[in-house]
Design an enzyme around this catalytic site. Structure first.
Site, PDB file in Angstrom:
ATOM      1  N   SER A  49       0.914  -1.307   0.311  1.00 28.80           N
ATOM      2  CA  SER A  49      -0.446  -0.047   0.073  1.00 28.80           C
ATOM      3  C   SER A  49       1.172   1.591  -0.359  1.00 28.80           C
ATOM      4  O   SER A  49      -0.069   2.471  -0.664  1.00 28.80           O
ATOM      5  CB  SER A  49      -0.823   0.211   1.160  1.00 28.80           C
ATOM      6  OG  SER A  49      -0.342  -0.328   2.777  1.00 28.80           O
TER       7      SER A  49
ATOM      8  N   HIS B 299      -5.346  -4.870  -1.144  1.00 25.09           N
ATOM      9  CA  HIS B 299      -5.138  -3.573  -1.763  1.00 25.09           C
ATOM     10  C   HIS B 299      -5.418  -4.281  -2.986  1.00 25.09           C
ATOM     11  O   HIS B 299      -4.497  -3.781  -3.979  1.00 25.09           O
ATOM     12  CB  HIS B 299      -3.741  -2.161  -1.269  1.00 25.09           C
ATOM     13  CG  HIS B 299      -4.228  -1.676  -0.203  1.00 25.09           C
ATOM     14  ND1 HIS B 299      -4.944  -0.574  -0.114  1.00 25.09           N
ATOM     15  CD2 HIS B 299      -2.919  -2.416   0.877  1.00 25.09           C
ATOM     16  CE1 HIS B 299      -4.527  -0.671   1.104  1.00 25.09           C
ATOM     17  NE2 HIS B 299      -3.769  -1.836   1.919  1.00 25.09           N
TER      18      HIS B 299
ATOM     19  N   LYS C  14     -12.082  -2.041   2.103  1.00 22.53           N
ATOM     20  CA  LYS C  14     -11.711  -1.282   1.667  1.00 22.53           C
ATOM     21  C   LYS C  14     -12.584  -1.518  -0.035  1.00 22.53           C
ATOM     22  O   LYS C  14     -14.216  -0.698   0.048  1.00 22.53           O
ATOM     23  CB  LYS C  14     -10.098  -1.186   1.364  1.00 22.53           C
ATOM     24  CG  LYS C  14      -9.484  -2.052   2.290  1.00 22.53           C
ATOM     25  CD  LYS C  14      -8.031  -1.664   1.985  1.00 22.53           C
ATOM     26  CE  LYS C  14      -7.236  -1.873   3.078  1.00 22.53           C
ATOM     27  NZ  LYS C  14      -7.324  -1.026   4.203  1.00 22.53           N
TER      28      LYS C  14
HETATM   29  N1  PLP Z   1      -4.113  -5.675   5.972  1.00 16.96           N
HETATM   30  C1  PLP Z   1      -3.716  -4.310   5.068  1.00 16.96           C
HETATM   31  C2  PLP Z   1      -2.021  -5.146   3.218  1.00 16.96           C
HETATM   32  C3  PLP Z   1      -3.753  -3.804   5.098  1.00 16.96           C
HETATM   33  O1  PLP Z   1      -3.113  -2.952   4.290  1.00 16.96           O
HETATM   34  C4  PLP Z   1      -4.605  -3.003   6.030  1.00 16.96           C
HETATM   35  C5  PLP Z   1      -5.539  -1.959   6.231  1.00 16.96           C
HETATM   36  O2  PLP Z   1      -5.721  -1.383   7.147  1.00 16.96           O
HETATM   37  C6  PLP Z   1      -4.906  -4.121   6.502  1.00 16.96           C
HETATM   38  C7  PLP Z   1      -4.535  -5.888   6.549  1.00 16.96           C
HETATM   39  C8  PLP Z   1      -5.951  -4.441   8.037  1.00 16.96           C
HETATM   40  O3  PLP Z   1      -7.111  -4.517   7.606  1.00 16.96           O
HETATM   41  P1  PLP Z   1      -8.876  -4.339   8.042  1.00 16.96           P
HETATM   42  O4  PLP Z   1      -8.997  -2.639   7.826  1.00 16.96           O
HETATM   43  O5  PLP Z   1     -10.455  -4.725   7.792  1.00 16.96           O
HETATM   44  O6  PLP Z   1      -8.417  -4.350   9.851  1.00 16.96           O
END
Ligand code: PLP
Length: 407
Positions: free
Chosen positions: A194, A222, A253
């Site tokens: 990201s 992502h 997302k």
């Molecule tokens: N993994 C990645 C690569 C992320 O960008 C995010 C973002 O917040 C997460 C996990 C965590 O996801 P969540 O917001 O559903 O906890």
């Protein structure tokens, strides 16, 4: 008497320590302010106290614009009315409704996997998988730039830990060789990273995994919903859907943006997670409205890939116009478009000046990204209009000239 005095002293001491720590964060220039939004999520936002004029938003993970899609909202309202506000229970006591099972089945079908398990977030899915799956006899090999939640999940497990250099296949191979002495090897990587908008070399990773008899795990937060010809993700984009064993991803997302995460993969793995994964076992069931949003988002994506294509076209428009204007955009073909600036101050003042022009973008600098690699991260959404994109490029060009980022 004495005990109250003691706790009073402890509280005073705690306050002092916390205030020092907060001061350190401010001093390091890494303090994060929260902007308060008075409207729905979308390409045009109204800020609280910000008057009537809206701002153009380029920093949500709302890649497909489904966070405020009328059908997604309606599905949430319907689920709320029919299934209630929430379950007041974990899944295995009295927290599983038909809609939870339907959504899990839909997620598995979307990814062409055997089964899926829901979590309150992908953070939880990442926190819950490694400990449940790996023992001290096993090994996990993790990209050094993996998301914080993968790093935390790995910390919680007792497997032997290897950290390979970011997307460096030579280093991964060396570590796989060393890890041959362990019973089971799991390579863990973000599908798309990201901060850079770069995509893991999954074809090469899967080849190495085959050569050294390892499993592949990807975090598709992502990527899910928009990468690959049908938006299935990085594994579809790179033609390795049958070689990646485990996928974790988010419903927070592209898939409606409400909340929730999941693991999808082999059925016995999902069955084991239901028995052993702590964030699943010891946390409340997903609220029906949230389930309704995600379920509708997946329906929309399985009906047509038009939304994902629209996002890809806008990403292309932004990347090519910005490059033509003289900027360097990191990554390739990904809606995360980091405008590389190098200098931390430059990134900060440019982001501020963009907001003065009604365009909301975020500057990132050390320690979030390496020193000397400060950037402004722009995220494109299917619901940006071509005009929105062009306004953003024009503003970047003006602001870039003003601050010397462009000649
Ligand atoms: N993994 C990645 C690569 C992320 O960008 C995010 C973002 O917040 C997460 C996990 C965590 O996801 P969540 O917001 O559903 O906890």
């Amino acid at each position: 008497g004495t005990s109250r005095a003691a706790s009073g002293t402890a509280t005073a001491e705690l306050r002092r320590r916390l205030e020092n720590e907060l001061e350190d964060i401010r001093g390091a220039g890494t303090w994060k302010n929260e902007r308060i939004i008075a409207s729905r999520q979308g390409p045009h936002l109204r800020l609280a106290g910000g008057g009537a004029a809206g701002i153009l938003n380029f920093c949500a993970n709302n890649y497909l614009g489904l966070s405020s899609h009328p059908e997604v909202i309606r599905a949430a309202v319907e689920a709320l009315e029919k299934f209630g506000a929430g379950l007041s229970s974990v899944r295995f006591i009295c927290g599983t409704q038909s809609i939870h099972k339907d959504l899990e089945e839909k997620i598995a079908r979307f990814h062409q996997r055997e089964d899926a398990i829901l979590y309150a977030s992908c953070f939880d899915a990442n926190a819950g998988i490694f400990e449940a799956l790996l023992t001290p006899e096993d090994a996990v090999l993790s990209d050094e730039l993996n998301h914080a939640s993968i790093i935390d999940g790995i910390r919680l497990c007792k497997a032997n830990k290897y950290r390979y250099k970011h997307m460096d296949m030579q280093d991964l191979e060396a570590k796989l060789q060393d890890a041959q002495k362990h019973r089971l090897r799991l390579v863990a990587t973000d599908g798309a990273f990201s901060m850079d908008g770069d995509i893991a070399p999954l074809r090469e990773i899967c080849q190495l995994a085959q050569k050294y008899d390892a499993l592949v795990f990807i975090d598709e937060c992502h990527a899910t919903g928009f990468l690959g010809p049908n938006g299935r993700g990085t594994d579809e984009l790179l033609g390795v859907m049958d070689k990646v064993t485990i996928i974790n991803s988010t419903l927070g997302k592209a898939l409606g943006g409400a909340a929730g995460g999941y693991t999808t993969g082999p059925k016995p793995l999902i069955d084991l997670l239901r028995q052993r994964s702590r964030p699943y076992l010891f946390s409340n069931s997903l609220p029906p409205a949230v389930v309704g949003c995600a379920s509708k988002a997946l329906d929309l994506l399985m009906e047509s890939n038009a939304i994902a294509q629209s996002m890809a076209a806008k990403t292309q428009r932004f990347r090519s116009k910005m490059t033509a204007a003289g900027f360097t955009i990191s990554g390739k073909d990904h809606p995360i478009c980091p405008v590389m600036l190098g200098d931390a101050r430059l990134a900060a003042v440019m982001a501020e000046d963009m907001l003065n022009r009604g365009i909301y973008v975020i500057g990132f600098s050390y320690p979030v990204v390496p020193k000397g690699k400060a950037r402004i991260r722009v995220q494109i959404s299917a619901v940006h209009s071509d005009e929105d994109i062009d306004r953003c490029v024009e503003a970047f060009t003006e602001v870039g000239r003003k601050h010397g980022a462009l000649p």
